[in-house]
Each structure stands twice: as C-alpha cells, then as structure tokens.
Write an enzyme that holds these catalytic residues in place. Sequence first.
Site, PDB file in Angstrom:
ATOM      1  N   LYS A  69      -3.527   2.419  -1.254  1.00 47.82           N
ATOM      2  CA  LYS A  69      -3.986   3.664  -0.650  1.00 47.82           C
ATOM      3  C   LYS A  69      -5.467   3.639  -0.288  1.00 47.82           C
ATOM      4  O   LYS A  69      -6.227   2.783  -0.723  1.00 47.82           O
ATOM      5  CB  LYS A  69      -3.631   4.845  -1.551  1.00 47.82           C
ATOM      6  CG  LYS A  69      -2.120   5.089  -1.546  1.00 47.82           C
ATOM      7  CD  LYS A  69      -1.688   6.338  -2.282  1.00 47.82           C
ATOM      8  CE  LYS A  69      -0.184   6.567  -2.105  1.00 47.82           C
ATOM      9  NZ  LYS A  69       0.314   7.718  -2.856  1.00 47.82           N
ATOM     10  N   ARG A  78       4.558   2.722  -8.650  1.00 48.69           N
ATOM     11  CA  ARG A  78       5.238   2.453  -7.382  1.00 48.69           C
ATOM     12  C   ARG A  78       4.331   1.568  -6.523  1.00 48.69           C
ATOM     13  O   ARG A  78       3.218   1.973  -6.185  1.00 48.69           O
ATOM     14  CB  ARG A  78       5.534   3.780  -6.668  1.00 48.69           C
ATOM     15  CG  ARG A  78       6.261   3.658  -5.332  1.00 48.69           C
ATOM     16  CD  ARG A  78       6.443   5.053  -4.741  1.00 48.69           C
ATOM     17  NE  ARG A  78       7.216   5.031  -3.503  1.00 48.69           N
ATOM     18  CZ  ARG A  78       6.700   4.805  -2.293  1.00 48.69           C
ATOM     19  NH1 ARG A  78       5.394   4.596  -2.150  1.00 48.69           N
ATOM     20  NH2 ARG A  78       7.476   4.812  -1.221  1.00 48.69           N
TER      21      ARG A  78
END
Length: 298
Positions: free
Chosen positions: A225, A265
């Site tokens: 991210k 994840r």
Amino acid sequence: MSTLLRTHPVEGLPEWDRCAVMGVVNVTPDSFSDGGRWFDTTAAVKRGLALVAEGADLVDVGGESTRPGATRVDADEELKRVVPVVRGLVSEGVTVSVDTMRASVAEQAVTAGAVLVNDVSGGLADPHMVPAVAAAEVPFVVMHWRGFSENMNSLAVYDDVVAEVLAELHARVDAVVAGGVDPERIIVDPGLGFAKQAEHDLALLAHLGDLGTLGHPLLVAASRKRFLGRVLARDGATPPPARERDAATAAVSAIAAHEGAWAVRVHEVRATADAVRVARAVAGARTTPAPSGTAGTR
C-alpha cells in the site's frame, strides 16, 4: 490501553497455530498492485495454487479494484471474473475467501465453495450483504470504511484516527450482529489505505493492540500500500512502485503477527509466510525456559 488481540479460531474456518497468511488473487485488469496479470481465469487459478505452494493458508479472490479513484464494475462482470476462479481453486482443495461488496457475488461465490466473505465496506455498500452472509452462515470480514474508492481520499480526516476507527468499527460490528451474523464469525480489519493517509495507517499499526477492545480476530491488509511507498522513499524521492514493497510488507506482517493478528493479507506470500512463522517461534520461546550452558553462534 492496549488489549491482547483475540486469536482463537474463527467459527467455520480451519484452525492455524499462528497468524494465518491470506494470499491475494486480483481478477481485474486495473489492480494497483499487479495490473491485470491474473485477469484470465486459468492464470488466476494457477496464481492461487502458486500462492498456496509458497505458504498461503487461504486465497482471497476479488473481481473489482478498490484502489483509490477506481470506478466500479457491474455485477455481471464481477461474477464472470470471480466465480470460475473460486470454483477452480476450491476444486483443488484451496480454502477460498471472496473479496466483494456485492451480496449477489458473495452468494454465488459461497455456492461455488468460498468459505469467507471479505467485504471492504463491512456491509455498507450493499444493504443485502449482511442478510446474505447471515443466511449463508459464513465468516465475515468487517473493514473500516467511509466511502467508495472514487472519493475516499477526501474522507481521510481524523482528529484521533485510532479512537475514531475503533468507534466506527464498533458501531459497524454491532450493526452486523444485529443483522443476524454470528459474532463468532466476525473478523475486523482497520482498513489501512482506505480513507486514510500514511500517518493514519502508521498510527493504526502502532496501536494494533487497541483493536483488541473490539473482541474479534483481526485481519491486517497492508500489502504494497501507498503508506509503505512513502516510508521507503528516501530523501524525498519518488516512492518505489507497488511491486517493490514486498519486503516492507513482510515487515508489517511480522509486526501484525507479533501483536496477535488472526491473519495478514498479502500479494506475495513467501516472505510473509516466513515472517509469521518466526513471530510464532519467538512467541513460543516466551513460555519456554531459557536454555542454560549453551554457547551462542554468530
């Protein structure tokens, strides 16, 4: 005050003796992370199997990009992308979750064999989602969410991000339970990168233990991210692209596992699979008497 995260098994899922690793398969042409590499059904199934071979405990299949600014696909297109991949992976014995904000997709994916619904909106995007999950009697990831990808950056305004995310997640979990979902099947996710700036994501990671006050297992989804890119950018340089953030992702996975997260994840599994196992070994050593009389090695 931080509270130990709730790490006991989730009703309806396999039991792991450590933080689980959820591998990601994006069946989309516009993912921020892999740009459509697994858009073909055959390629997506092959990718999921490769992630399992590298140490993934379950595979999360999604057919709609949720990157900042992304526009939505229609339900028929999402179904066409997701269901064949779910079916293909389940036929190979893979534990599969479905990443969707649509009840119709969740229902058909569960029929195809998915055992977990991972909804980044926590049931807010589709009023039929919570009843569908309750009827299906499958676990449900409730993520902190303030709005769709098209405008979520404008919603990243907080006075105290940890307190506000906790309060909003608590309210959402209460609503999901009131809608009929078994509390023992609820997993929470702080929603790193969703309506959050880098400093918000880092603050949430620094206070993962506070999420234990919610009383539910925690999923941490930091993989590749933007905030990691910001952390890795040196001296004001351009942040490295998403696919060059996997070592940083594994570092977050180790932190999350150390703090007691139920699962992480990730897009690339191998380093994270190693990281959570090291975290488990270190945690185990805390309860084992230290050896004596043994020389160390360097």
